[in-house]
Motif scaffolding. Structure first.
Motif, mmCIF file in Angstrom:
data_model
loop_
_atom_site.group_PDB
_atom_site.id
_atom_site.type_symbol
_atom_site.label_atom_id
_atom_site.label_comp_id
_atom_site.label_asym_id
_atom_site.label_seq_id
_atom_site.Cartn_x
_atom_site.Cartn_y
_atom_site.Cartn_z
ATOM 1 N N GLY A 10 0.814 -1.199 0.000
ATOM 2 C CA GLY A 10 0.000 0.000 0.000
ATOM 3 C C GLY A 10 0.847 1.247 0.000
ATOM 4 N N LEU A 11 0.189 2.363 0.231
ATOM 5 C CA LEU A 11 0.850 3.662 0.270
ATOM 6 C C LEU A 11 1.033 4.090 1.725
ATOM 7 N N VAL A 12 2.263 4.371 2.095
ATOM 8 C CA VAL A 12 2.557 4.840 3.446
ATOM 9 C C VAL A 12 3.503 6.021 3.376
ATOM 10 N N GLN A 13 3.583 6.745 4.475
ATOM 11 C CA GLN A 13 4.497 7.875 4.555
ATOM 12 C C GLN A 13 5.856 7.408 5.088
ATOM 13 N N PRO A 14 6.910 8.144 4.795
ATOM 14 C CA PRO A 14 8.234 7.787 5.334
ATOM 15 C C PRO A 14 8.187 7.652 6.849
ATOM 16 N N GLY A 15 8.860 6.623 7.349
ATOM 17 C CA GLY A 15 8.888 6.367 8.777
ATOM 18 C C GLY A 15 7.821 5.409 9.261
ATOM 19 N N GLU A 16 6.814 5.153 8.435
ATOM 20 C CA GLU A 16 5.738 4.257 8.832
ATOM 21 C C GLU A 16 6.110 2.798 8.569
ATOM 22 N N SER A 17 5.188 1.911 8.950
ATOM 23 C CA SER A 17 5.433 0.472 8.847
ATOM 24 C C SER A 17 4.372 -0.206 7.992
ATOM 25 N N LEU A 18 4.741 -1.343 7.447
ATOM 26 C CA LEU A 18 3.813 -2.236 6.745
ATOM 27 C C LEU A 18 4.198 -3.667 7.067
ATOM 28 N N ARG A 19 3.206 -4.544 7.027
ATOM 29 C CA ARG A 19 3.466 -5.968 7.198
ATOM 30 C C ARG A 19 2.966 -6.691 5.963
ATOM 31 N N GLY A 113 3.390 -10.490 -6.695
ATOM 32 C CA GLY A 113 3.883 -9.250 -6.129
ATOM 33 C C GLY A 113 2.809 -8.363 -5.530
ATOM 34 N N THR A 114 3.260 -7.491 -4.634
ATOM 35 C CA THR A 114 2.393 -6.483 -4.032
ATOM 36 C C THR A 114 3.160 -5.170 -4.018
ATOM 37 N N LEU A 115 2.488 -4.080 -4.374
ATOM 38 C CA LEU A 115 3.148 -2.786 -4.530
ATOM 39 C C LEU A 115 3.224 -2.054 -3.200
ATOM 40 N N VAL A 116 4.413 -1.599 -2.880
ATOM 41 C CA VAL A 116 4.636 -0.752 -1.708
ATOM 42 C C VAL A 116 5.117 0.609 -2.204
ATOM 43 N N THR A 117 4.416 1.644 -1.790
ATOM 44 C CA THR A 117 4.802 3.010 -2.156
ATOM 45 C C THR A 117 5.011 3.808 -0.887
ATOM 46 N N VAL A 118 6.201 4.377 -0.769
ATOM 47 C CA VAL A 118 6.532 5.188 0.404
ATOM 48 C C VAL A 118 6.722 6.626 -0.072
#
Length: 120
Positions: A10-19, A113-118
């Motif tokens: 997903g889309l997260v901001q810098p410094g955040e986390s994803l699992r 695959g899964t998209l990660v956007t920071v």
């Protein structure tokens, strides 16, 4: 049918986390080495982490060591990648892969695959 399915991007901001999660069907993950890879636009695929089938030992690339953690949930036939302190450079499509021989660039089974956007 052997299948790996990644989720959790997903889309997260810098410094955040994803699992991220990698769920297997058609085979049992605890008999395989499991690797996480990523590919950013215009860049080669990068190996990030691996968890061994035998003793659960783990490996991390220098770019993610100390921020990412790989783990198995054998009861759910799933492998996770906890990603903390995400940076814009972590933006990529993330893939999991499985192979009984070990973790390497040409593993037998791959997810889509899964998209990660920071991004801020």
């Amino acid at each position: 049918q052997v299948q790996l399915v990644e989720s959790g991007g997903g889309l997260v901001q810098p410094g955040e986390s994803l699992r991220l999660s990698c769920a297997a069907s058609g085979f049992t993950l605890d008999y395989y080495h499991i690797g996480w890879f990523r590919q950013a636009p215009g860049k080669e695929r990068e190996g990030l982490s691996c968890i061994s089938l035998s003793d659960g030992s783990t490996y991390y690339a220098g770019s993610v060591k100390g921020r990412f953690t790989i783990s198995r949930d054998n009861a759910k036939n799933t492998v996770h990648l906890q990603m903390n302190t995400l940076k814009p450079d972590d933006t990529a499509v993330y893939y999991c892969a499985a192979d009984q021989r070990g973790c390497h660039r040409e593993m037998n089974y791959w997810g889509k695959g899964t998209l990660v956007t920071v991004s801020s």
